[in-house]
Design a protein around this motif. Structure first.
Motif, PDB file in Angstrom:
ATOM      1  N   ILE A   1      16.824 104.993 159.179  1.00 31.36           N
ATOM      2  CA  ILE A   1      17.779 104.760 158.091  1.00 31.36           C
ATOM      3  C   ILE A   1      17.412 105.715 156.962  1.00 31.36           C
ATOM      4  CG2 ILE A   1      18.708 103.079 156.455  1.00 31.36           C
ATOM      5  CD1 ILE A   1      17.588 100.866 158.318  1.00 31.36           C
ATOM      6  N   ASN A   2      18.371 106.546 156.560  1.00 34.93           N
ATOM      7  CA  ASN A   2      18.120 107.494 155.463  1.00 34.93           C
ATOM      8  C   ASN A   2      18.632 106.957 154.127  1.00 34.93           C
ATOM      9  OD1 ASN A   2      19.447 109.563 157.913  1.00 34.93           O
ATOM     10  ND2 ASN A   2      17.264 109.542 157.457  1.00 34.93           N
ATOM     11  N   GLY A   3      19.594 106.042 154.207  1.00 30.77           N
ATOM     12  CA  GLY A   3      20.154 105.473 152.981  1.00 30.77           C
ATOM     13  C   GLY A   3      20.813 104.141 153.300  1.00 30.77           C
ATOM     14  N   LEU A   4      20.783 103.248 152.331  1.00 30.97           N
ATOM     15  CA  LEU A   4      21.294 101.884 152.522  1.00 30.97           C
ATOM     16  C   LEU A   4      21.723 101.375 151.160  1.00 30.97           C
ATOM     17  CD1 LEU A   4      21.489  99.366 154.383  1.00 30.97           C
ATOM     18  CD2 LEU A   4      19.109  98.898 153.851  1.00 30.97           C
ATOM     19  N   TYR A   5      22.952 100.889 151.048  1.00 32.04           N
ATOM     20  CA  TYR A   5      23.359 100.361 149.744  1.00 32.04           C
ATOM     21  C   TYR A   5      24.482  99.351 149.834  1.00 32.04           C
ATOM     22  CZ  TYR A   5      26.467 104.441 150.216  1.00 32.04           C
ATOM     23  OH  TYR A   5      27.344 105.385 150.679  1.00 32.04           O
TER      24      TYR A   5
ATOM     25  N   LYS B   1      23.233 104.889 156.262  1.00 30.59           N
ATOM     26  CA  LYS B   1      23.243 106.235 156.829  1.00 30.59           C
ATOM     27  C   LYS B   1      22.060 106.315 157.777  1.00 30.59           C
ATOM     28  CE  LYS B   1      24.891 108.413 152.557  1.00 30.59           C
ATOM     29  NZ  LYS B   1      25.920 109.387 152.919  1.00 30.59           N
TER      30      LYS B   1
END
Lengths: 454, 454
Positions: B300-304, B323
């Motif tokens: 996981i490169n991004g999480l929101y 992402k």
């Protein structure tokens, strides 16, 4: 006598509405220090109105942040004393660009007053003040003794109100309290809320590498905090919406068949129409209404880690953060629940990352009043009379910290007489309040004050 | 003859370094269109230098975005032809405030050149150009035929290079390629990278209610997209770091005992010192080095989702986004892996939310060259000679898309002769490159060109 008061409200409707619009035009946003002077103007508006009505000992009590307005009228001999609570502060208007008309320039469209605070809570506070005005300008007196407490910090946690109430317990003491800061289960359906949920929350961050890392060079060696967060979060609640924290449900009352039947009969939306969801997903063994009204919840309010921009950034994020809050029911102590969650998180944090927990300082116990209490039943009857429809009695998922505070301090009934509707958009752009609720609500309040002395 | 070339580099060290500093002073940031003119200046710097050295047919090939520099010198009769690839564009300098010295004003501290691009890849490109200069200004010719290809879009996906190579296959054809855009396993430890990972990625959003909801009024009725995301993410990879997507490991070569032994012997950091983590967490059954070098990853490169500000906002978020990217190994096709993940996500999405998947268009297959190929062994020997230490042969977790492209187009060896170190801070603030790598690296390149003709 009652009819005379109601007639006054009808005859003076336009003047009252114009005065309400003046109130709604003050951007009394308590969370933003830029609006400090406007919040003060909100307090002055309330104090001026109370003075004009004929209240005594009208005070603007200064606090460390925003003032609280107090007033009383204690001339009703042999009649009970009621504490009327409300708040004159409002939420911010952002996202501002989504408002159809200006948030602080009230506009009526399709039978609704559009303005920030029209429903929460200036509109409902104003209705009570207008009813007091109507009584004084017709009958010349109020049927009950009234203490008024209108604060300016409800939207930011009522911190100073809490201190003032605790330090001046006698001053605010009454036989019961009345609050109009809630709503009806559907537009036009008179509703008495006899239970509210409690509240606790916390925020936690999982820390992995000391900075974001190249996912190629380090992927496979380093625990990804975002994935660790996903694993940790799933230990809190399973896919059947059952909270997995040990002891979370201890002390929670079983739902009786009778309560289930009553809840089933409550009219109102099925949650899909107003939210756009495909399915409701209540806790296993409960309906969506049963869960929202009577069962505790644990929700993620915010979650973030790593890259949020456009496209791809091939990193292993350094940290991941989640914000969670719980809505609690009678039998659950917010501090104990917070402790249980902290313990659970510390126990379940995956290796390779460390956890940093911040406890939310604000909390509230759940509140429940006997729906058969005469003061509650009279409120329901007044609603029925004004709205021409049988009142329903419900428990709600929301929390009003002051209710729990009043309950704890005085052990006297708190009557929640709310006139909002699910379409009001509290805390959202285009907040509004139906003119029908304004008119019938004021009528309800007249009937209520009249009935409590009988 | 070789000694003469090496001596030239030593004698002209200061002038060469000053010229490198000029190169590093150009903010040739390819991703930000504000720097378009600077990227062009980067291309002109390279073309001017190549002209001055005596290359022929020096061209600045314009593309839809940033230019590519081509040149050749084809006068080495009976000698092989090498394609030298590199890139003159750099990553942005943000977070700018974390730089100790200006990112585009090179400064030497503690034996390192601090500047954006000093390691990735301007510094390493410059070393090759200086070696060509040294050959031409001493021997008067190069020992091999050279085609030079220096692009300006590596940091943004090499899109135009890919088109140009595919449309001009013959022009860029060579017997082998040499790239210096990678690093050594530890500072001073000569390293040949004989394998790189492939790459695929995607982004997905879970959509719940049409707007953020009041967690009290709707908690218990509505699936929280953030919690649904946590549940979905944990179906992708378990806590033992095993990817759970059906078919993900199909075709992946088993790691032999011999390979495990070789990997164990590779020197270098244990990942903890440079990252600050408490534990390494490789896939079950593998060491951290084995996993980073030879096993595929899913990160996981991004999480929101929801509220990210200070304090608490008691909402159920409307959406949650993740992402993810995978690093792939030989035997895995990036498009097939992407398909498998899409299928997995669609299959596992919890009810009450819907999923919206965006496929990352860029991808790359993994690359592996025979480490015993003479052209690879000669590179290793040259490193050993220059650095005075036995070279190690490793596979790396990173991806260089152009390597896979060259492999696919020409089926000729791609020699990865990297001089970076783990401390260089690629893509991070305070990127730097050791002067030791600059000196010994140029020496290595001289030995290498000299050896390939023998």
């Amino acid at each position: 006598m009652t009819e005379e008061v109601v007639q006054y409200l009808r005859n003076n409707r336009e003047a009252l509405l114009n005065r309400l619009y003046d109130f709604l035009s003050i951007p009394s946003i308590s969370t933003d220090s830029e609006y400090k002077e406007d919040v003060k103007k909100g307090a002055e508006f309330v104090a001026d109105y109370l003075n004009e009505i004929g209240f005594e000992q009208v005070e603007i009590i200064e606090t460390e942040r925003h003032p609280l307005v107090y007033a009383e009228w204690m001339k009703a001999e042999n009649a009970p004393t009621a504490l009327f609570y409300g708040h004159y502060d409002v939420q911010p208007a952002d996202p501002y660009e989504e408002w159809v008309s200006e948030p602080f320039q009230p506009e009526v469209r399709d039978g609704r007053i559009y303005a920030r605070g029209s429903s929460d809570d200036k509109g409902q506070v104003f209705m009570h003040l207008s009813v007091f005005e109507a009584y004084m300008n017709t009958v010349g007196e109020l049927p009950v003794n009234i203490k008024v407490c209108i604060e300016g910090e409800e939207e930011i946690g009522s911190e100073n109100l809490t201190k003032i109430l605790k330090n001046n317990k006698e001053k605010f003491a009454a036989d019961f309290s009345v609050i109009s800061d809630s709503g009806m289960v559907e537009s036009g359906q008179p509703t008495i809320t006899y239970g509210l949920k409690g509240f606790t929350g916390l925020e936690f961050t999982l820390k992995g590498p000391s900075s974001d890392l190249h996912s190629g060079m380090y992927g496979g060696a380093v625990r990804n905090p975002a994935m660790a967060m996903a694993h940790l979060l799933t230990t809190l609640k399973n896919e059947e919406e059952v909270v997995m924290v040990d002891g979370f449900y201890d002390g929670v009352e079983e739902l009786t068949d009778e309560e289930r039947k009553l809840i089933k009969e409550v009219p109102g939306e099925d949650f899909k129409a107003s939210t756009g969801i495909t399915d409701t997903t209540p806790e296993k063994g409960f309906t969506a209404k049963e869960h929202t009204m009577t069962r505790p919840t644990l929700e993620i309010n915010g979650l973030y880690s790593g890259y949020q921009g456009e496209g791809t950034k091939t990193i292993i994020p350094s940290t991941a953060t989640a914000k969670i809050t719980c809505r609690l029911v009678p039998g659950q102590d917010p501090d104990r629940i917070q402790d249980l969650i902290v313990e659970h998180l510390n126990h379940h944090v995956p290796n390779g990352v460390t956890i940093d927990i911040t406890r939310e300082p604000l909390s509230a116990k759940a509140y429940k009043v006997d729906p058969n209490h005469p003061l509650v039943q009279k409120a329901g009857d007044s609603l029925t009379k004004a709205f021409g429809k049988e009142t329903v009695y419900v428990r709600m998922g929301g929390s009003i910290p002051v209710v729990e505070l009043l309950d704890q301090l005085y052990k006297k009934p708190v009557v929640l007489l709310g006139f909002g509707t699910p379409e009001d958009g509290l805390h959202s752009p285009n907040e509004s309040f139906p003119l029908e609720s304004f008119d019938k609500g004021m009528e309800t309040i007249v009937y209520y004050w009249d009935s409590v002395t009988k």
